[in-house]
Write a protein that holds these residues in place. Structure first.
Motif, PDB file in Angstrom:
ATOM      1  N   ARG A 472       0.821  -1.205   0.000  1.00  0.00           N
ATOM      2  CA  ARG A 472       0.000   0.000   0.000  1.00  0.00           C
ATOM      3  C   ARG A 472       0.861   1.264   0.000  1.00  0.00           C
ATOM      4  O   ARG A 472       1.954   1.278   0.545  1.00  0.00           O
ATOM      5  CB  ARG A 472      -0.932   0.027   1.212  1.00  0.00           C
ATOM      6  CG  ARG A 472      -1.965  -1.085   1.195  1.00  0.00           C
ATOM      7  CD  ARG A 472      -2.844  -1.088   2.437  1.00  0.00           C
ATOM      8  NE  ARG A 472      -3.777  -2.207   2.386  1.00  0.00           N
ATOM      9  CZ  ARG A 472      -4.975  -2.160   1.828  1.00  0.00           C
ATOM     10  NH1 ARG A 472      -5.417  -1.017   1.305  1.00  0.00           N
ATOM     11  NH2 ARG A 472      -5.754  -3.225   1.806  1.00  0.00           N
ATOM     12  N   ILE A 473       0.319   2.312  -0.612  1.00  0.00           N
ATOM     13  CA  ILE A 473       0.895   3.648  -0.528  1.00  0.00           C
ATOM     14  C   ILE A 473      -0.076   4.500   0.278  1.00  0.00           C
ATOM     15  O   ILE A 473      -1.237   4.131   0.435  1.00  0.00           O
ATOM     16  CB  ILE A 473       1.114   4.251  -1.932  1.00  0.00           C
ATOM     17  CG1 ILE A 473      -0.222   4.354  -2.685  1.00  0.00           C
ATOM     18  CG2 ILE A 473       2.121   3.423  -2.719  1.00  0.00           C
ATOM     19  CD1 ILE A 473      -0.130   5.065  -4.025  1.00  0.00           C
ATOM     20  N   PRO A 474       0.374   5.641   0.827  1.00  0.00           N
ATOM     21  CA  PRO A 474      -0.570   6.505   1.553  1.00  0.00           C
ATOM     22  C   PRO A 474      -1.702   6.975   0.636  1.00  0.00           C
ATOM     23  O   PRO A 474      -1.443   7.482  -0.467  1.00  0.00           O
ATOM     24  CB  PRO A 474       0.306   7.682   1.998  1.00  0.00           C
ATOM     25  CG  PRO A 474       1.708   7.162   1.958  1.00  0.00           C
ATOM     26  CD  PRO A 474       1.745   6.154   0.852  1.00  0.00           C
ATOM     27  N   ALA A 539       2.085   8.288  -3.498  1.00  0.00           N
ATOM     28  CA  ALA A 539       1.036   8.712  -2.566  1.00  0.00           C
ATOM     29  C   ALA A 539      -0.133   9.182  -3.408  1.00  0.00           C
ATOM     30  O   ALA A 539       0.057   9.678  -4.526  1.00  0.00           O
ATOM     31  CB  ALA A 539       1.525   9.833  -1.645  1.00  0.00           C
ATOM     32  N   ALA A 540      -1.346   9.029  -2.896  1.00  0.00           N
ATOM     33  CA  ALA A 540      -2.535   9.381  -3.679  1.00  0.00           C
ATOM     34  C   ALA A 540      -3.504  10.190  -2.839  1.00  0.00           C
ATOM     35  O   ALA A 540      -3.696   9.910  -1.650  1.00  0.00           O
ATOM     36  CB  ALA A 540      -3.218   8.120  -4.203  1.00  0.00           C
ATOM     37  N   VAL A 541      -4.112  11.192  -3.482  1.00  0.00           N
ATOM     38  CA  VAL A 541      -5.134  12.016  -2.835  1.00  0.00           C
ATOM     39  C   VAL A 541      -6.335  12.056  -3.767  1.00  0.00           C
ATOM     40  O   VAL A 541      -6.212  12.470  -4.924  1.00  0.00           O
ATOM     41  CB  VAL A 541      -4.626  13.444  -2.563  1.00  0.00           C
ATOM     42  CG1 VAL A 541      -5.652  14.205  -1.724  1.00  0.00           C
ATOM     43  CG2 VAL A 541      -3.282  13.425  -1.864  1.00  0.00           C
ATOM     44  N   PHE A 542      -7.496  11.623  -3.264  1.00  0.00           N
ATOM     45  CA  PHE A 542      -8.686  11.504  -4.098  1.00  0.00           C
ATOM     46  C   PHE A 542      -9.809  12.397  -3.605  1.00  0.00           C
ATOM     47  O   PHE A 542     -10.262  12.250  -2.453  1.00  0.00           O
ATOM     48  CB  PHE A 542      -9.195  10.063  -4.100  1.00  0.00           C
ATOM     49  CG  PHE A 542      -8.206   9.051  -4.596  1.00  0.00           C
ATOM     50  CD1 PHE A 542      -7.480   9.274  -5.755  1.00  0.00           C
ATOM     51  CD2 PHE A 542      -7.990   7.870  -3.901  1.00  0.00           C
ATOM     52  CE1 PHE A 542      -6.564   8.337  -6.221  1.00  0.00           C
ATOM     53  CE2 PHE A 542      -7.084   6.925  -4.353  1.00  0.00           C
ATOM     54  CZ  PHE A 542      -6.366   7.163  -5.517  1.00  0.00           C
ATOM     55  N   CYS A 559      -8.586   3.621   3.120  1.00  0.00           N
ATOM     56  CA  CYS A 559      -7.664   4.752   3.006  1.00  0.00           C
ATOM     57  C   CYS A 559      -6.970   4.967   4.346  1.00  0.00           C
ATOM     58  O   CYS A 559      -7.453   4.541   5.396  1.00  0.00           O
ATOM     59  CB  CYS A 559      -8.407   6.020   2.579  1.00  0.00           C
ATOM     60  SG  CYS A 559      -9.835   6.451   3.590  1.00  0.00           S
ATOM     61  N   GLN A 560      -5.852   5.664   4.292  1.00  0.00           N
ATOM     62  CA  GLN A 560      -5.126   5.955   5.528  1.00  0.00           C
ATOM     63  C   GLN A 560      -5.749   7.147   6.237  1.00  0.00           C
ATOM     64  O   GLN A 560      -5.802   7.195   7.470  1.00  0.00           O
ATOM     65  CB  GLN A 560      -3.650   6.236   5.236  1.00  0.00           C
ATOM     66  CG  GLN A 560      -2.807   6.390   6.496  1.00  0.00           C
ATOM     67  CD  GLN A 560      -1.328   6.436   6.197  1.00  0.00           C
ATOM     68  OE1 GLN A 560      -0.897   6.155   5.084  1.00  0.00           O
ATOM     69  NE2 GLN A 560      -0.525   6.794   7.182  1.00  0.00           N
ATOM     70  N   GLN A 593     -15.969   5.265   7.099  1.00  0.00           N
ATOM     71  CA  GLN A 593     -16.169   3.867   7.491  1.00  0.00           C
ATOM     72  C   GLN A 593     -15.039   2.974   6.996  1.00  0.00           C
ATOM     73  O   GLN A 593     -14.832   1.886   7.536  1.00  0.00           O
ATOM     74  CB  GLN A 593     -17.500   3.361   6.931  1.00  0.00           C
ATOM     75  CG  GLN A 593     -18.719   3.989   7.582  1.00  0.00           C
ATOM     76  CD  GLN A 593     -19.997   3.608   6.845  1.00  0.00           C
ATOM     77  OE1 GLN A 593     -20.083   3.716   5.621  1.00  0.00           O
ATOM     78  NE2 GLN A 593     -21.006   3.182   7.582  1.00  0.00           N
ATOM     79  N   ASN A 594     -14.317   3.426   5.985  1.00  0.00           N
ATOM     80  CA  ASN A 594     -13.273   2.594   5.391  1.00  0.00           C
ATOM     81  C   ASN A 594     -11.875   3.152   5.624  1.00  0.00           C
ATOM     82  O   ASN A 594     -10.971   2.939   4.814  1.00  0.00           O
ATOM     83  CB  ASN A 594     -13.565   2.411   3.901  1.00  0.00           C
ATOM     84  CG  ASN A 594     -14.790   1.540   3.678  1.00  0.00           C
ATOM     85  OD1 ASN A 594     -14.730   0.333   3.802  1.00  0.00           O
ATOM     86  ND2 ASN A 594     -15.924   2.176   3.385  1.00  0.00           N
ATOM     87  N   VAL A 595     -11.715   3.857   6.744  1.00  0.00           N
ATOM     88  CA  VAL A 595     -10.380   4.247   7.204  1.00  0.00           C
ATOM     89  C   VAL A 595      -9.695   3.017   7.801  1.00  0.00           C
ATOM     90  O   VAL A 595     -10.315   2.228   8.512  1.00  0.00           O
ATOM     91  CB  VAL A 595     -10.479   5.373   8.253  1.00  0.00           C
ATOM     92  CG1 VAL A 595      -9.150   5.573   8.968  1.00  0.00           C
ATOM     93  CG2 VAL A 595     -10.923   6.667   7.595  1.00  0.00           C
ATOM     94  N   ALA A 596      -8.417   2.840   7.502  1.00  0.00           N
ATOM     95  CA  ALA A 596      -7.653   1.716   8.056  1.00  0.00           C
ATOM     96  C   ALA A 596      -7.609   1.816   9.581  1.00  0.00           C
ATOM     97  O   ALA A 596      -7.653   2.927  10.146  1.00  0.00           O
ATOM     98  CB  ALA A 596      -6.233   1.723   7.494  1.00  0.00           C
ATOM     99  N   PRO A 597      -7.533   0.688  10.282  1.00  0.00           N
ATOM    100  CA  PRO A 597      -7.481   0.729  11.750  1.00  0.00           C
ATOM    101  C   PRO A 597      -6.337   1.588  12.289  1.00  0.00           C
ATOM    102  O   PRO A 597      -6.435   2.130  13.385  1.00  0.00           O
ATOM    103  CB  PRO A 597      -7.285  -0.746  12.128  1.00  0.00           C
ATOM    104  CG  PRO A 597      -7.874  -1.507  10.981  1.00  0.00           C
ATOM    105  CD  PRO A 597      -7.569  -0.691   9.764  1.00  0.00           C
ATOM    106  N   THR A 598      -5.271   1.735  11.516  1.00  0.00           N
ATOM    107  CA  THR A 598      -4.145   2.561  11.943  1.00  0.00           C
ATOM    108  C   THR A 598      -4.236   3.980  11.382  1.00  0.00           C
ATOM    109  O   THR A 598      -3.300   4.770  11.564  1.00  0.00           O
ATOM    110  CB  THR A 598      -2.823   1.936  11.468  1.00  0.00           C
ATOM    111  OG1 THR A 598      -2.879   1.763  10.032  1.00  0.00           O
ATOM    112  CG2 THR A 598      -2.598   0.585  12.115  1.00  0.00           C
ATOM    113  N   GLY A 599      -5.340   4.302  10.705  1.00  0.00           N
ATOM    114  CA  GLY A 599      -5.475   5.600  10.052  1.00  0.00           C
ATOM    115  C   GLY A 599      -6.302   6.586  10.844  1.00  0.00           C
ATOM    116  O   GLY A 599      -6.643   6.367  12.025  1.00  0.00           O
TER     117      GLY A 599
END
Length: 859
Positions: A472-474, A539-542, A559-560, A593-599
């Motif tokens: 994964r990338i950020p 890195a990606a920003v959407f 996503c992070q 709802q789809n943020v990574a647990p570490t994000g």
């Protein structure tokens, strides 16, 4: 019952994380409760007995409509066909008789087909018609087997998913991408992207690969290529009978005949090999057939392969015994099942003749009848796991063979009496090496322990232990009502400032490392997926708009950082059954709802609907708001959690007693803090950078170097000078945007203020009127324009609504209606005097900005 707008949700969506088919279903009054349909349920169960319960436990108090039955039927058809699906939902919309039916799928083609069959089933039950459930299930099973990943590729994908590595199928076949951007890797079945075409070609040329192995000291059988039956027989006599006849470039055991000891058998064997390609003959090695799987520099699995055979029972003929064995559901025609049906062809008949049998012979009870000498699973053989028995020297020769040819994943075929002792001590040898070897014999052998070879391949691609990665990338996702594009661009700029190659999507296009590679509104999932496929992106920003989420779901699994700028009074309400801000929030919060647990979720604490999204975040939350004393901010800070706020003339990031301050004068887009909505955009961007772990020196440099001009952020409060007057171009198009713009221009000195505005026809009447109601309190002149695209409105209808909003305006004294955006802009510019201010709310962003640039340059 009417079914419309069938969509495939290919990523996480407002209903679940599952891929799903979503459809709008409209039911007549008598179809909204199956109790009103006399005998319907009995007819339904007669047509499809396996449909299961129509009333889920959670819906005991609601009427079950045909839409609910359709949901259950589409799910049950897939489940009965063997698809791993469990989720479905029927949403009762605010429009009477309209429902949104959502049914999970594992393969889109199968999901669509099941939904169509479910419609046919429910219609047949409602009208006393016919429906062939067995035929439907057979068609669904066949389609599923055709389109789903085979066992080899599937095992690698499954291992990737367990590790958290994202994947995407690039074709209907076995080409799969793992990871994102610069960390992507690709496989084609069990072949990895690092394997060269040269190595694959060497492996396909059995004579060449054998010569290379021999030169490296790996034991191989002697032999040579031949060009005729006579030459083949001569070669057989040269090396000594019996021999093996096979194509020089073949796979899956096609055209291979072993233990050829007669001229007659040679003719049959030669013909079989010649149909595949160049024929070669080599010395037959006695013993069993073994497949050793090498991944990288390790032997990860080994299996003994036994040729297809049947055991006589003294009653059935050989052909009947074969048919009986092939009736086993574990045996199929392709590679989707653990075993393949035994092939009964000329080679099988010839092998029977060597045993004194014909297809019609009845073997004695207990007699083992061999149907083929080669033991490939693809011709009906069986496999027994022997991984734990392999002698270290045998493993070393297999690894050497793979490395000599250059294969990262290699199936090494060994013929020997056993693998418990070195090959050299038993006249054994390596007969060939295989690129993209089949894995099912190791995953689910006929006998013995299955081996997780998929995990071994993923470990080879992404490391293991403390060196393992997830590919994964950020990824930062940005949504909201206003400020999305500016925030997206600023976050991307912060990434670029620290030296990363950034992929960005927004409503203006797709950008990779600062270069625009696509134009138009690219805020949907397709553009996001394209960025994640680009091999340069680090890195990606959407920018993530509601339309794309509704249409297809997200373009990524998680996503992070997720940023929600604001919702305010909302936008695009009255569309897609979203009539309130709370309903709109159900779509916007999908990224949270789809943020990574570490994000982290970056949420606007001053917007209560946005702030409430914290409850659905699986990671942590960073709140931002200008007012550091806001109760939610104060509580969050007191709990030692992250906050971003304004303190005097400083933008502050704080956690517990730790603080990082950045002067607002050093953030140009805020104009020293006078542009309130840009301060909010800056806070959201700083919080996102904090969430992905950028260092603060980078953040400071990025904020200071971000220019909010027409080139860097087109249509986002671009300030220009025209003959001593201030011209501002902005793409604001809803009530909240107007309030923010009014607050911003009121902080800027001006003798006289004018505004150029149109309205989007696909908004509600009140959403169009509210814009000029707000502007009428702050601008002296209002120039209303109508462009060519009214989005479904009649000629002049939008202008009439805008004029209604100006009725009783406190400040506006002049209103003009003009046809054409550029004419309106030119008219406004001609009226400007030094010291005036003009706000141009552009519609055609690129064209209008180019027109403005030309006029300003000429002026």
């Amino acid at each position: 019952m009417e079914v419309s707008r069938i969509r495939a949700l290919r990523g996480p969506n407002m209903w679940s994380r599952h891929t799903a088919i979503e459809a709008v279903v409209r039911c007549e009054a008598h179809e909204r409760a199956i109790a009103d349909l006399n005998g319907f349920e009995a007819r339904l169960r007669a047509l499809f007995p396996a449909i299961g319960a129509l009333r889920p436990a959670s819906a005991q108090k609601i009427d079950i409509s045909l839409a609910h039955v359709l949901e259950q039927a589409a799910l049950a058809l897939q489940a009965q066909a063997g698809c791993p699906v469990t989720f479905s939902h029927t949403h009762i919309t605010s429009e009477p008789g309209s429902y949104q039916v959502v049914v999970e799928y594992s393969e889109e083609d199968v999901g669509r087909m099941a939904f169509e069959d479910a419609v046919a089933l429910v219609t047949a039950a409602a009208t006393s018609g016919n429906f062939d459930a067995d035929a439907s299930l057979k068609r669904l099973r066949e389609t599923d087997e055709d389109v789903r990943l085979g066992p080899s590729t599937g095992s690698i994908v499954e291992a990737a998913v367990k590790r958290g590595v994202p994947y995407r199928r690039l074709t209907q076949g076995s080409l799969v991408q793992f990871g994102w951007g610069a960390k992507q890797r690709r496989i084609w079945a069990a072949e990895v992207d690092a394997t060269s075409a040269v190595s694959e070609s060497i492996a396909q040329d059995k004579d060449l690969s054998k010569r290379l192995l021999q030169a490296a000291g790996v034991p191989v059988p002697i032999g040579r290529p031949v060009d005729s039956v006579d030459d083949a027989w001569a070669a057989a006599l040269e090396v000594g009978l019996p021999v093996v006849v096979k194509p020089q470039d073949g796979n899956q055991g096609k055209g291979v005949t072993v233990n050829v000891a007669s001229r007659e058998h040679m003719e049959i064997a030669y013909k079989a090999a010649d149909e595949i390609g160049q024929v070669m003959v080599e010395k037959f090695l006695p013993g069993s057939d073994y497949r050793l799987l090498v991944v990288g520099d390790k032997l990860v699995a080994a299996a003994r392969r036994d040729p297809p055979h049947v055991i006589g029972d003294g009653v059935l003929t050989v052909k009947q015994l074969v048919d009986k064995v092939n009736a086993d559901p574990k045996r199929g025609d392709g590679h989707a099942t653990s075993l393949t049906k035994i092939r009964f062809d000329d080679i099988a008949v010839a092998r029977l003749e060597l045993q004194g049998l014909t297809p019609d012979s009845v073997p004695d009870k207990g007699r083992r009848v061999i149907l083929r000498n080669n033991a490939n699973l693809s011709t009906g053989g069986t496999a027994t796991d022997v991984t734990d028995d392999v002698h270290p020297e045998v493993a070393a020769r297999a690894i050497a063979a793979a490395q000599v040819v250059g294969l990262h994943v290699c199936g090494v075929d060994v013929v020997a009496e056993g693998v418990l002792q070195p090959l050299e001590e038993q006249s054994g040898g390596i007969v060939e090496v295989n690129a993209a070897p089949g894995l099912r014999m190791h995953l689910s052998p006929s006998y013995g322990k299955g081996r997780n070879v998929g995990e071994a391949i993923i470990a080879h691609l992404y490391g293991h232990g403390h060196k393992s990665e997830d590919g994964r990338i950020p990824v930062v996702a940005v949504t909201g009502t206003n400020g999305k594009t500016t925030t997206t661009r600023l976050i991307a700029h912060l990434f670029a400032t620290c030296g990363l190659r950034v992929g960005m999507t927004n409503t203006d296009g797709v950008y990779v490392d600062g270069r625009q590679i696509d134009s138009g509104d690219c805020s949907g999932p397709k553009s996001a997926r394209n960025v994640l496929m680009h091999p340069d992106v680090e890195a990606a920003v959407f920018e993530t708009a509601r339309g794309g989420i509704l249409r297809e779901g997200l373009g990524f699994d998680r996503c992070q950082v997720a940023v929600v700028t604001n919702l305010g009074d909302g936008d695009h309400l009255g569309m897609n059954f979203l009539n309130t801000v709370d309903e709109l929030a159900l779509v916007k919060r999908v990224i949270v709802q789809n943020v990574a647990p570490t994000g982290y979720a970056v949420l606007n604490a001053a917007d209560p609907v946005v702030a409430a999204m914290a409850g659905v975040c699986h990671g942590q939350v960073i709140f931002f708001a200008a007012d550091r004393h806001h109760p939610l901010m104060a509580t969050h800070r007191a709990q030692g959690k992250r906050c971003v706020y304004v303190d005097g003339d400083q933008l502050v990031a704080a956690q517990g007693s730790w603080r990082e301050s950045i002067p607002l004068r050093d953030i140009p887009i805020t104009r020293s803090g006078t542009i309130g909505f840009q301060v909010e955009n800056a806070m959201a961007s700083v919080a996102a950078a904090w969430g992905v772990g950028l260092d603060w020196d980078t953040v400071r440099r990025g904020l200071a170097s971000f220019a909010n001009d027409a080139d860097n952020a087109p249509g986002r409060f671009n300030v220009m000078d025209y003959r001593g007057a201030t011209v501002i171009a902005d793409y604001g198009h809803n009530g909240d945007a107007m309030r923010a713009l009014v607050a911003a221009v009121e902080a800027m000195p001006a003798k006289k203020r004018s505004v150029v505005i149109s309205g989007a026809g696909d908004r509600r009447d009140e959403d169009i009127r509210i814009q000029t109601q707000i502007l009428g309190q702050a601008f002296d002149d209002v120039l209303l324009f109508q462009d060519a695209c009214q989005r479904g409105r009649e000629d002049g209808e939008v202008l009439a609504l805008l004029r209604q909003g100006l009725e009783g305006a406190r400040r506006t004294s002049r209103v003009d209606e003009i046809r054409g955006e550029f004419v309106a802009i030119d008219t406004a510019l001609e009226r400007l005097q030094p010291g005036d201010l003009c706000l141009v709310l552009v519609d055609q962003v690129e064209e209008a900005l180019a027109h403005l640039a030309g006029r300003i340059a000429a002026g």
